[in-house]
Design a protein around this motif. Structure first.
Motif, PDB file in Angstrom:
ATOM      1  N   ASP A 185       4.918   3.335  19.306  1.00  0.00           N
ATOM      2  CA  ASP A 185       4.488   4.695  19.946  1.00  0.00           C
ATOM      3  C   ASP A 185       4.491   5.649  18.578  1.00  0.00           C
ATOM      4  O   ASP A 185       3.998   6.483  18.399  1.00  0.00           O
ATOM      5  N   MET A 186       5.976   5.689  18.282  1.00  0.00           N
ATOM      6  CA  MET A 186       6.194   6.514  17.024  1.00  0.00           C
ATOM      7  C   MET A 186       5.476   6.420  15.836  1.00  0.00           C
ATOM      8  O   MET A 186       5.300   7.514  15.150  1.00  0.00           O
ATOM      9  N   THR A 187       5.106   5.316  15.549  1.00  0.00           N
ATOM     10  CA  THR A 187       4.071   5.172  14.355  1.00  0.00           C
ATOM     11  C   THR A 187       2.395   5.302  14.602  1.00  0.00           C
ATOM     12  O   THR A 187       1.787   5.051  13.485  1.00  0.00           O
ATOM     13  N   ALA A 188       2.184   5.302  15.782  1.00  0.00           N
ATOM     14  CA  ALA A 188       0.652   5.372  16.027  1.00  0.00           C
ATOM     15  C   ALA A 188      -0.122   6.669  15.374  1.00  0.00           C
ATOM     16  O   ALA A 188      -1.060   6.292  14.924  1.00  0.00           O
ATOM     17  N   GLY A 189       0.565   7.622  15.241  1.00  0.00           N
ATOM     18  CA  GLY A 189      -0.044   8.573  14.477  1.00  0.00           C
ATOM     19  C   GLY A 189      -0.228   8.602  13.093  1.00  0.00           C
ATOM     20  O   GLY A 189      -1.034   9.329  12.535  1.00  0.00           O
ATOM     21  N   VAL A 190       0.393   7.598  12.469  1.00  0.00           N
ATOM     22  CA  VAL A 190       0.467   7.281  10.985  1.00  0.00           C
ATOM     23  C   VAL A 190      -0.260   5.931  10.638  1.00  0.00           C
ATOM     24  O   VAL A 190      -0.099   5.534   9.708  1.00  0.00           O
ATOM     25  N   THR A 191      -0.926   5.458  11.632  1.00  0.00           N
ATOM     26  CA  THR A 191      -1.537   4.028  11.424  1.00  0.00           C
ATOM     27  C   THR A 191      -2.307   4.010  10.499  1.00  0.00           C
ATOM     28  O   THR A 191      -2.147   3.122   9.539  1.00  0.00           O
ATOM     29  N   GLY A 192      -3.308   4.924  10.002  1.00  0.00           N
ATOM     30  CA  GLY A 192      -4.171   4.822   9.021  1.00  0.00           C
ATOM     31  C   GLY A 192      -3.355   4.919   7.693  1.00  0.00           C
ATOM     32  O   GLY A 192      -3.771   3.918   6.767  1.00  0.00           O
ATOM     33  N   LYS A 193      -2.620   5.692   7.512  1.00  0.00           N
ATOM     34  CA  LYS A 193      -1.774   5.833   6.085  1.00  0.00           C
ATOM     35  C   LYS A 193      -0.991   4.742   6.153  1.00  0.00           C
ATOM     36  O   LYS A 193      -0.925   3.959   4.714  1.00  0.00           O
ATOM     37  N   TYR A 194      -0.448   3.880   6.987  1.00  0.00           N
ATOM     38  CA  TYR A 194       0.466   2.753   6.708  1.00  0.00           C
ATOM     39  C   TYR A 194      -0.707   1.444   6.541  1.00  0.00           C
ATOM     40  O   TYR A 194      -0.247   0.588   5.925  1.00  0.00           O
ATOM     41  N   ASP A 195      -1.632   1.325   7.292  1.00  0.00           N
ATOM     42  CA  ASP A 195      -2.618   0.516   7.033  1.00  0.00           C
ATOM     43  C   ASP A 195      -3.057   0.352   5.452  1.00  0.00           C
ATOM     44  O   ASP A 195      -3.108  -0.900   5.052  1.00  0.00           O
ATOM     45  N   LYS A 196      -3.243   1.484   4.867  1.00  0.00           N
ATOM     46  CA  LYS A 196      -3.538   1.482   3.559  1.00  0.00           C
ATOM     47  C   LYS A 196      -2.661   1.307   2.702  1.00  0.00           C
ATOM     48  O   LYS A 196      -2.725   0.336   1.852  1.00  0.00           O
ATOM     49  N   THR A 203       4.423  -3.612   0.869  1.00  0.00           N
ATOM     50  CA  THR A 203       5.310  -4.505   1.424  1.00  0.00           C
ATOM     51  C   THR A 203       4.903  -6.122   0.925  1.00  0.00           C
ATOM     52  O   THR A 203       3.653  -6.492   0.994  1.00  0.00           O
ATOM     53  N   PRO A 204       5.762  -6.812   0.282  1.00  0.00           N
ATOM     54  CA  PRO A 204       5.432  -8.350  -0.077  1.00  0.00           C
ATOM     55  C   PRO A 204       4.669  -8.828   0.894  1.00  0.00           C
ATOM     56  O   PRO A 204       3.550  -9.522   1.092  1.00  0.00           O
ATOM     57  N   ILE A 205       5.248  -8.789   2.389  1.00  0.00           N
ATOM     58  CA  ILE A 205       4.365  -9.474   3.621  1.00  0.00           C
ATOM     59  C   ILE A 205       3.487  -8.445   4.157  1.00  0.00           C
ATOM     60  O   ILE A 205       4.078  -7.414   4.628  1.00  0.00           O
ATOM     61  N   ARG A 206       2.339  -8.510   3.893  1.00  0.00           N
ATOM     62  CA  ARG A 206       1.293  -7.532   4.098  1.00  0.00           C
ATOM     63  C   ARG A 206       0.723  -7.495   5.526  1.00  0.00           C
ATOM     64  O   ARG A 206      -0.429  -7.887   5.863  1.00  0.00           O
ATOM     65  N   ARG A 207       1.714  -7.310   6.305  1.00  0.00           N
ATOM     66  CA  ARG A 207       1.423  -6.773   7.854  1.00  0.00           C
ATOM     67  C   ARG A 207       2.399  -5.835   8.219  1.00  0.00           C
ATOM     68  O   ARG A 207       3.507  -5.604   7.723  1.00  0.00           O
ATOM     69  N   TRP A 208       2.221  -5.289   9.421  1.00  0.00           N
ATOM     70  CA  TRP A 208       2.988  -4.422  10.414  1.00  0.00           C
ATOM     71  C   TRP A 208       4.204  -5.180  10.733  1.00  0.00           C
ATOM     72  O   TRP A 208       3.842  -6.535  11.234  1.00  0.00           O
ATOM     73  N   LEU A 234      20.897  -5.943   7.698  1.00  0.00           N
ATOM     74  CA  LEU A 234      19.851  -7.052   8.060  1.00  0.00           C
ATOM     75  C   LEU A 234      18.425  -6.106   7.752  1.00  0.00           C
ATOM     76  O   LEU A 234      18.388  -5.297   8.428  1.00  0.00           O
ATOM     77  N   ASN A 235      17.689  -6.434   6.783  1.00  0.00           N
ATOM     78  CA  ASN A 235      16.316  -5.797   6.515  1.00  0.00           C
ATOM     79  C   ASN A 235      15.312  -6.436   7.293  1.00  0.00           C
ATOM     80  O   ASN A 235      14.840  -7.594   6.952  1.00  0.00           O
ATOM     81  N   ALA A 236      14.585  -5.781   8.187  1.00  0.00           N
ATOM     82  CA  ALA A 236      13.444  -5.990   8.849  1.00  0.00           C
ATOM     83  C   ALA A 236      12.200  -5.320   8.445  1.00  0.00           C
ATOM     84  O   ALA A 236      11.717  -4.410   9.056  1.00  0.00           O
ATOM     85  N   ASP A 237      11.780  -5.473   7.119  1.00  0.00           N
ATOM     86  CA  ASP A 237      10.984  -4.674   6.604  1.00  0.00           C
ATOM     87  C   ASP A 237       9.694  -5.400   5.698  1.00  0.00           C
ATOM     88  O   ASP A 237       9.001  -4.724   4.782  1.00  0.00           O
ATOM     89  N   GLY A 238       9.545  -6.838   5.864  1.00  0.00           N
ATOM     90  CA  GLY A 238       8.754  -7.226   5.237  1.00  0.00           C
ATOM     91  C   GLY A 238       8.585  -7.138   3.618  1.00  0.00           C
ATOM     92  O   GLY A 238       8.119  -7.564   3.034  1.00  0.00           O
ATOM     93  N   GLY A 239      10.142  -7.102   3.359  1.00  0.00           N
ATOM     94  CA  GLY A 239      10.354  -7.233   1.947  1.00  0.00           C
ATOM     95  C   GLY A 239      10.071  -5.898   1.075  1.00  0.00           C
ATOM     96  O   GLY A 239      10.314  -5.947  -0.010  1.00  0.00           O
ATOM     97  N   PHE A 240      10.163  -4.831   2.022  1.00  0.00           N
ATOM     98  CA  PHE A 240      10.039  -3.553   1.189  1.00  0.00           C
ATOM     99  C   PHE A 240      11.317  -3.287   0.215  1.00  0.00           C
ATOM    100  O   PHE A 240      11.071  -2.564  -0.617  1.00  0.00           O
ATOM    101  N   HIS A 241      12.406  -3.843   0.620  1.00  0.00           N
ATOM    102  CA  HIS A 241      13.706  -3.549  -0.011  1.00  0.00           C
ATOM    103  C   HIS A 241      13.670  -4.173  -1.365  1.00  0.00           C
ATOM    104  O   HIS A 241      14.458  -3.761  -2.420  1.00  0.00           O
ATOM    105  N   ILE A 242      12.783  -5.271  -1.527  1.00  0.00           N
ATOM    106  CA  ILE A 242      12.603  -5.813  -3.102  1.00  0.00           C
ATOM    107  C   ILE A 242      12.053  -4.911  -4.145  1.00  0.00           C
ATOM    108  O   ILE A 242      11.070  -4.411  -4.218  1.00  0.00           O
ATOM    109  N   ARG A 243      12.845  -4.766  -5.023  1.00  0.00           N
ATOM    110  CA  ARG A 243      12.333  -3.942  -6.133  1.00  0.00           C
ATOM    111  C   ARG A 243      11.504  -4.745  -7.064  1.00  0.00           C
ATOM    112  O   ARG A 243      12.075  -5.724  -7.643  1.00  0.00           O
ATOM    113  N   ARG A 244      10.340  -4.302  -7.389  1.00  0.00           N
ATOM    114  CA  ARG A 244       9.177  -5.103  -7.751  1.00  0.00           C
ATOM    115  C   ARG A 244       8.517  -4.448  -9.033  1.00  0.00           C
ATOM    116  O   ARG A 244       8.547  -3.096  -9.098  1.00  0.00           O
ATOM    117  N   LEU A 245       8.072  -5.122 -10.142  1.00  0.00           N
ATOM    118  CA  LEU A 245       7.215  -4.489 -11.279  1.00  0.00           C
ATOM    119  C   LEU A 245       5.962  -5.042 -11.125  1.00  0.00           C
ATOM    120  O   LEU A 245       5.766  -6.230 -10.706  1.00  0.00           O
TER     121      LEU A 245
END
Length: 245
Positions: A185-196, A203-208, A234-245
């Protein structure tokens, strides 16, 4: 003896996902949140974690009803009422987020750590208590339109380290789970932003993420298999924490 877990912010979203999964895995779960009641859940106790009397009342209820608490999951927290640039952030908003998110989590750890130490002193059967704090990728990621939220979550990270250090002598591990972009519910207002952003590969894993993704990390921390790594994130973030080039 059935293990008892307390989950704050458990009325919806990530907190409910955590509480439900723990219940499915054999815990007696005390659901807690700031609302007066929770529809469909009898084992609910209201608690505003920023209020000392509420924290003590929750701990007292758990001990009176069950005589033990094996797991505390500090999930309760709030977002900014209005996103403002850090040049415009108000003291009122900053104080609110620090008071609830950081101060509330810190003193929940303190309150329940004391209870857990007391239970250890009693020599309860099959008793190995743990604490898990839910923070956010915002603990280390700059969002200049909600700086006070970032600061409050960074405070939870340090709270985890402090209590992991202090409670190690008692054999009470403390862990941190950092959710990323989670559909609630807390992210419902920014769905479009994060979909993009997800579509572009933020995120390396491309899903919510889902509340269940976060809950699985909590279950792993509660399992006992990670105890020697107290203070672990413990990172529950789809790999967001990985630093990538």
């Amino acid at each position: 003896m059935q293990k008892v877990a307390v989950v704050t912010g458990a009325r919806r979203g990530i907190g409910k996902g955590i509480a439900d999964l723990l219940k499915e895995n054999g815990y007696t779960v005390v659901y807690s949140a700031s609302s007066p009641e929770m529809e469909g859940e009898e084992n609910y106790f209201p608690c505003d974690i920023s209020n000392a009397a509420h924290r003590e009342a929750l701990a007292g209820y758990v001990m009176k009803q069950f005589g033990r608490v094996d797991l505390l999951v500090n999930n309760a927290g709030v977002a900014c009422k209005e996103r403002l640039d850090v040049l415009e952030t108000t003291e009122e908003s900053f104080e609110r987020l620090l008071r609830i998110n950081t101060q509330g989590t810190f003193f929940m750890c303190q309150t329940f750590a004391r209870v857990m130490i007391g239970c250890l002193d009693k020599g309860l059967e099959d008793y190995a208590p743990r604490i898990v704090n839910i923070s956010s990728i915002s603990a280390y990621t700059s969002s200049v339109s909600r700086g006070e939220y970032c600061v409050s979550k960074a405070g939870i990270s340090m709270t985890t380290l402090l209590f992991a250090d202090r409670l190690a002598e008692y054999g009470i591990p403390v862990f941190e789970v950092r959710p990323g972009i989670i559909r609630t519910d807390m992210t419902a207002g920014v769905t479009g932003k994060y979909d993009k952003l997800i579509g572009e590969g933020v995120t390396p894993i491309r899903r919510w993420g889902t509340p269940e993704d976060v809950a699985n990390c909590v279950l792993a921390a509660a399992s006992g298999l990670l105890d020697f790594g107290t203070g672990t994130v413990l990172n529950a973030d789809g790999g967001f924490h990985i630093r990538r080039l």
